[in-house]
Scaffold this motif. Structure first.
Motif, short mmCIF file in Angstrom:
data_model
loop_
_atom_site.label_atom_id
_atom_site.label_comp_id
_atom_site.label_asym_id
_atom_site.label_seq_id
_atom_site.Cartn_x
_atom_site.Cartn_y
_atom_site.Cartn_z
N SER A 121 0.83 -1.21 0.00
CA SER A 121 0.00 0.00 0.00
C SER A 121 0.86 1.26 0.00
N PHE A 122 1.97 1.23 0.74
CA PHE A 122 2.88 2.38 0.71
C PHE A 122 3.46 2.59 -0.68
N ILE A 123 3.86 1.49 -1.34
CA ILE A 123 4.43 1.61 -2.68
C ILE A 123 3.39 2.13 -3.66
N VAL A 124 2.20 1.55 -3.62
CA VAL A 124 1.15 1.95 -4.56
C VAL A 124 0.70 3.39 -4.30
N SER A 125 0.38 3.70 -3.05
CA SER A 125 -0.12 5.04 -2.74
C SER A 125 0.94 6.11 -2.94
N GLY A 126 2.18 5.81 -2.55
CA GLY A 126 3.25 6.79 -2.75
C GLY A 126 3.53 7.05 -4.22
N SER A 127 3.57 5.98 -5.03
CA SER A 127 3.83 6.15 -6.46
C SER A 127 2.69 6.92 -7.14
N ILE A 128 1.45 6.57 -6.81
CA ILE A 128 0.31 7.27 -7.40
C ILE A 128 0.30 8.73 -6.97
N THR A 129 0.63 9.01 -5.71
CA THR A 129 0.63 10.39 -5.23
C THR A 129 1.69 11.23 -5.93
N VAL A 130 2.91 10.72 -6.02
CA VAL A 130 3.98 11.48 -6.68
C VAL A 130 3.65 11.69 -8.15
N GLY A 131 3.21 10.65 -8.83
CA GLY A 131 2.89 10.79 -10.25
C GLY A 131 1.73 11.72 -10.49
N THR A 132 0.69 11.63 -9.67
CA THR A 132 -0.48 12.49 -9.86
C THR A 132 -0.14 13.95 -9.59
N VAL A 133 0.58 14.22 -8.53
CA VAL A 133 0.92 15.61 -8.21
C VAL A 133 1.80 16.22 -9.30
N LEU A 134 2.81 15.47 -9.77
CA LEU A 134 3.71 16.00 -10.79
C LEU A 134 2.99 16.20 -12.12
N CYS A 135 2.30 15.17 -12.59
CA CYS A 135 1.64 15.26 -13.90
C CYS A 135 0.50 16.28 -13.89
N CYS A 136 -0.27 16.31 -12.82
CA CYS A 136 -1.39 17.24 -12.76
C CYS A 136 -0.92 18.68 -12.60
N THR A 137 0.20 18.90 -11.92
CA THR A 137 0.73 20.25 -11.83
C THR A 137 1.25 20.71 -13.18
N LEU A 138 1.93 19.85 -13.91
CA LEU A 138 2.38 20.19 -15.26
C LEU A 138 1.20 20.50 -16.17
N ALA A 139 0.20 19.64 -16.16
CA ALA A 139 -0.97 19.87 -17.02
C ALA A 139 -1.75 21.09 -16.58
N GLY A 140 -1.88 21.29 -15.27
CA GLY A 140 -2.58 22.48 -14.79
C GLY A 140 -1.88 23.76 -15.17
N PHE A 141 -0.55 23.77 -15.12
CA PHE A 141 0.22 24.94 -15.55
C PHE A 141 0.03 25.20 -17.04
N ALA A 142 0.03 24.15 -17.84
CA ALA A 142 -0.18 24.32 -19.28
C ALA A 142 -1.56 24.89 -19.58
N PHE A 143 -2.58 24.36 -18.96
CA PHE A 143 -3.94 24.85 -19.21
C PHE A 143 -4.16 26.24 -18.64
N ALA A 144 -3.43 26.61 -17.59
CA ALA A 144 -3.67 27.89 -16.92
C ALA A 144 -2.91 29.04 -17.58
N LYS A 145 -1.65 28.82 -18.00
CA LYS A 145 -0.81 29.94 -18.39
C LYS A 145 -0.21 29.84 -19.78
N LEU A 146 -0.21 28.67 -20.39
CA LEU A 146 0.36 28.54 -21.73
C LEU A 146 -0.72 28.70 -22.79
N ARG A 147 -0.35 29.25 -23.92
CA ARG A 147 -1.29 29.46 -25.02
C ARG A 147 -0.95 28.49 -26.15
N PHE A 148 -1.90 27.61 -26.48
CA PHE A 148 -1.71 26.67 -27.57
C PHE A 148 -3.06 26.35 -28.18
N ARG A 149 -3.05 25.87 -29.37
CA ARG A 149 -4.28 25.61 -30.12
C ARG A 149 -5.03 24.41 -29.50
N GLY A 150 -6.32 24.59 -29.33
CA GLY A 150 -7.16 23.54 -28.79
C GLY A 150 -7.11 23.41 -27.28
#
Length: 301
Positions: free
Chosen positions: A100-129
């Motif tokens: 559970s520590f391995i699964v929850s820790g891996s999912i937490t790190v991956g979700t926070v990193l990927c979602c922060t990257l995607a949230g920054f792109a949707f919030a402040k970057l300008r691109f088509r679509g």
């Protein structure tokens, strides 16, 4: 020599205005305290919130016969260590906690990193679509997860990942809620002027993300990490499908407790207590980060 002119006499009734303003400022700087009613309401809310956890401790330290009494005892008993030993005998709870520590820790790190990257792109970057992609991402939240269980299981079976931890980790590395949450947080917390100043200084998008976005988004990342860890730790539906009792997570291992014609509720509660303590630890650690980030932002503001 010309005599110095005397200072003008203040109008009548205004001699004590500065003193009054100082007094007002001192009153404004005092710590605000709630009334007795506020503290009473908070005490009742705390009692109702903490009682289920307290009852788990009581039930985990009693025998099954004690729990069947009417009315049941509200004080902890002497059987806590014995029930913990029964949990370790009936289920491989040590391996389940590690998984559970391995699964929850891996999912937490991956979700926070990927979602922060995607949230920054949707919030402040300008691109088509950008708007269409954000709409599709948010729209996936309306699809019940049960509809994707069969195709997902067919995929992990084709990859020969059944009963392996990556079958639980990879499907949860990104969430639509996390992307939307971080996008909304960065829209309000990240000024466009900081990004423009960094562009003028020659910073790349990656440098802007690590040096500017991540420090500002730390409180939001802590909130998202706490929610993601708790959801991944308490997840039962997908792990019970993808994993077996030989390689379980905590929630899958708890299913093996208290077996028999009459379920031993005290042993089940002892296993539940063991599975709850790591969540409380993570909540306490990330709660400090959340409060610290909010206070830091308030001071800078």
């Amino acid at each position: 020599m010309t005599a110095l002119a005397a200072p003008p006499t203040p109008p009548p009734g205004t001699e004590d205005r500065p003193r009054r303003s100082v007094r007002r400022g001192s009153r404004a700087g005092r710590t605000m305290h709630g009334g007795r009613l506020s503290y009473a309401i908070l005490a009742v809310a705390l009692l109702f919130s903490a009682f289920p956890f307290y009852w788990t401790i009581v039930a985990a330290s009693r025998s099954n016969a004690d729990l069947a009494k009417v009315p049941p005892s509200l004080l902890p008993g002497p059987n806590l260590i014995r029930n913990f030993e029964a949990v370790l005998e009936e289920a491989d709870i040590g391996k389940a906690l590690l998984n559970s520590f391995i699964v929850s820790g891996s999912i937490t790190v991956g979700t926070v990193l990927c979602c922060t990257l995607a949230g920054f792109a949707f919030a402040k970057l300008r691109f088509r679509g950008r708007g269409a992609l954000l709409a599709v991402t948010v729209g996936t939240m309306m699809i019940p997860p049960q509809l994707g269980v069969i195709p997902l299981f067919m995929l992990i079976a084709e990859l020969q990942w059944v009963n392996q931890l990556q079958a639980v980790i990879l499907p949860g590395l990104v969430s639509a809620f996390g992307v939307f949450f971080m996008r909304q947080y960065l829209v309000q917390s990240l000024p466009d002027e900081l990004i423009e100043a960094a562009r003028v200084d020659g910073a790349s998008t990656a440098r802007i993300f690590w040096s500017i976005v991540v420090p500002i988004a730390r409180p939001g990342m802590a909130v998202l990490g706490m929610l993601t860890f708790m959801a991944a730790w308490n997840d039962f539906f997908w792990p019970i499908i993808a994993l077996s009792s030989q390689n379980p997570t905590v929630q899958v291992a708890l299913r093996q407790l208290g077996g028999g014609y009459v379920h031993d509720q005290s042993v089940i509660m002892a296993g539940t207590l063991l599975g709850t303590l790591p969540v409380l630890l993570v909540f306490g650690l990330l709660g400090r980060q959340i409060v610290g980030g909010i206070m830091q932002g308030a001071v800078k503001g």
